[in-house]
Scaffold this motif. Structure first.
Motif, mmCIF file in Angstrom:
data_model
loop_
_atom_site.group_PDB
_atom_site.id
_atom_site.type_symbol
_atom_site.label_atom_id
_atom_site.label_comp_id
_atom_site.label_asym_id
_atom_site.label_seq_id
_atom_site.Cartn_x
_atom_site.Cartn_y
_atom_site.Cartn_z
ATOM 1 N N PHE A 256 0.836 -1.206 0.000
ATOM 2 C CA PHE A 256 0.000 0.000 0.000
ATOM 3 C C PHE A 256 0.875 1.262 0.000
ATOM 4 O O PHE A 256 0.830 2.073 0.930
ATOM 5 N N ARG A 259 -0.485 4.744 0.862
ATOM 6 C CA ARG A 259 -0.754 4.945 2.287
ATOM 7 C C ARG A 259 0.536 5.305 3.015
ATOM 8 O O ARG A 259 0.555 6.170 3.900
ATOM 9 N N ARG A 263 1.243 8.847 4.909
ATOM 10 C CA ARG A 263 1.700 8.993 6.300
ATOM 11 C C ARG A 263 2.955 9.845 6.366
ATOM 12 O O ARG A 263 3.128 10.662 7.284
ATOM 13 N N GLN A 304 -7.004 11.323 0.117
ATOM 14 C CA GLN A 304 -6.940 10.469 1.298
ATOM 15 C C GLN A 304 -6.082 11.050 2.418
ATOM 16 O O GLN A 304 -6.288 10.693 3.584
ATOM 17 N N SER A 305 -5.114 11.926 2.078
ATOM 18 C CA SER A 305 -4.164 12.384 3.098
ATOM 19 C C SER A 305 -4.075 13.903 3.208
ATOM 20 O O SER A 305 -4.277 14.481 4.274
#
Length: 345
Positions: A256, A259, A263, A304-305
């Motif tokens: 992933f 992801r 982060r 998403q982030s």
């Protein structure tokens, strides 16, 4: 062993082209252009109001939600503020606007430099090799792919903008791309940079020593040297040195990967916010290569982030440093959030 970005892009393109057949890289420049155009349409980010993408045409209004004019937002800040204390939106591979000059894998921007500056971008990522057919000039490249832009074109565009918007500054990373048949060794690259500064008369356009206050930098380009030198200028680092603390995770073999990259982005935001007095400039690249189309990778990361983080922390007094991205025209909401961050109490 770490894989070079240009090697990854070339290898990934070849691998996926074999797997997908219809997306195979064509043999002729004409076919390449047609394929890149179809591919760009296929992977274009969604324009969903209220998301990181938003509706680009509607969102580009010339001012931010906080009321700051995108062409002159720095001019509204106190001249005594250090550049280190700002949040500076930027672009990655700033001149890679045409997939015909490489492939869709190396296409990172739609806006040219004048439009980027007008819309509030203040960090440019300029990567050069020797310009074919010349003895002294530098051309802008993505690896060995010439972008049909000369360094003097970029400098003239910046000078025209800064002359018209005297409260602004531009931070420019100038990199020796050192790729292909136009690669230059360190001494020759330095000689050509000096040719621009002295023989072509661009030296007065630059701030050349250390991180300045905004007042000192106004009307000038703050040079960041990403080439071998022993000069008293700001020296780039893709990791950490006396001048920079950079997050540029552009590939990973972990599961992933987007992801993992997401982060890394949010952690860098947190670290920069918690370190307001640092003598280092924080840099937080929002771009990712690692086997993804630049458009689709950036869209996922924004949705998403990045956009959730910035909206959740909007209004919190913090500076995030330089934040380079791909395709700010598709992510105007994020660009505006970064500008408005400079006006939090």
């Amino acid at each position: 062993m770490t894989v070079a970005r240009r090697t990854l892009l070339t290898g990934t393109a070849a691998t996926l082209a074999s797997a997908l057949g219809a997306l195979a890289l064509p043999a002729t420049a004409r076919a390449a252009t047609e394929t890149a155009t179809r591919t760009a349409a296929a992977v274009a980010p969604r324009a969903v109001p209220g998301t990181a993408a938003g509706t680009a045409a509607a969102a580009v209004t010339g001012s931010t939600p906080g009321g700051q004019p995108t062409a002159d937002w720095m001019g509204r800040l106190d001249a005594a503020r250090p550049l280190l204390g700002l949040t500076v939106p930027g672009t990655h591979d700033s001149c890679c606007t045409d997939p015909a000059h490489g492939t869709e894998w190396s296409h990172t921007q739609n806006w040219g430099v004048p439009e980027q500056l007008t819309q509030g971008v203040r960090f440019l990522d300029i990567r050069c090799n020797g310009l074919q057919g010349t003895a002294d000039e530098l051309g802008v490249y993505h690896s060995d792919a010439y972008q049909y832009v000369r360094l003097q074109d970029v400098l003239d565009q910046c000078r025209a903008f800064l002359t018209a918007h005297r409260g602004e500054t531009v931070v420019m990373r100038l990199r020796n791309e050192n790729a292909g048949g136009q690669a230059l060794d360190p001494a020759e690259f330095r000689r050509r940079v000096n040719h621009y500064l002295d023989d072509l008369g661009y030296r007065p356009l630059f701030h050349l020593s250390g991180w300045p206050t905004l007042g000192t930098a106004r009307g000038r380009i703050v040079l960041v040297a990403d080439f071998a030198n022993d000069w008293d200028v700001i020296q780039w680092s893709s990791g950490s040195n006396a001048y920079f603390r950079t997050q540029d995770l552009w590939q990973t073999d972990q599961l992933f990967p987007l992801r993992v990259k997401g982060r890394a982005i949010t952690q860098q935001f947190d670290t920069a916010a918690a370190d307001p007095g640092s003598p280092q400039m924080y840099v937080n690249f929002l771009s990712y290569a690692g086997g993804y189309w630049p458009k689709s990778a950036e869209q996922t990361l924004m949705d998403q982030s990045v956009y959730p983080y910035l909206t959740a922390h909007a209004g919190r007094p913090a500076r995030y440093g330089i934040v380079p991205m791909d395709f700010p025209d598709f992510h105007v909401n994020v660009l505006h959030l970064l500008i408005d961050q400079n006006f939090t109490a």
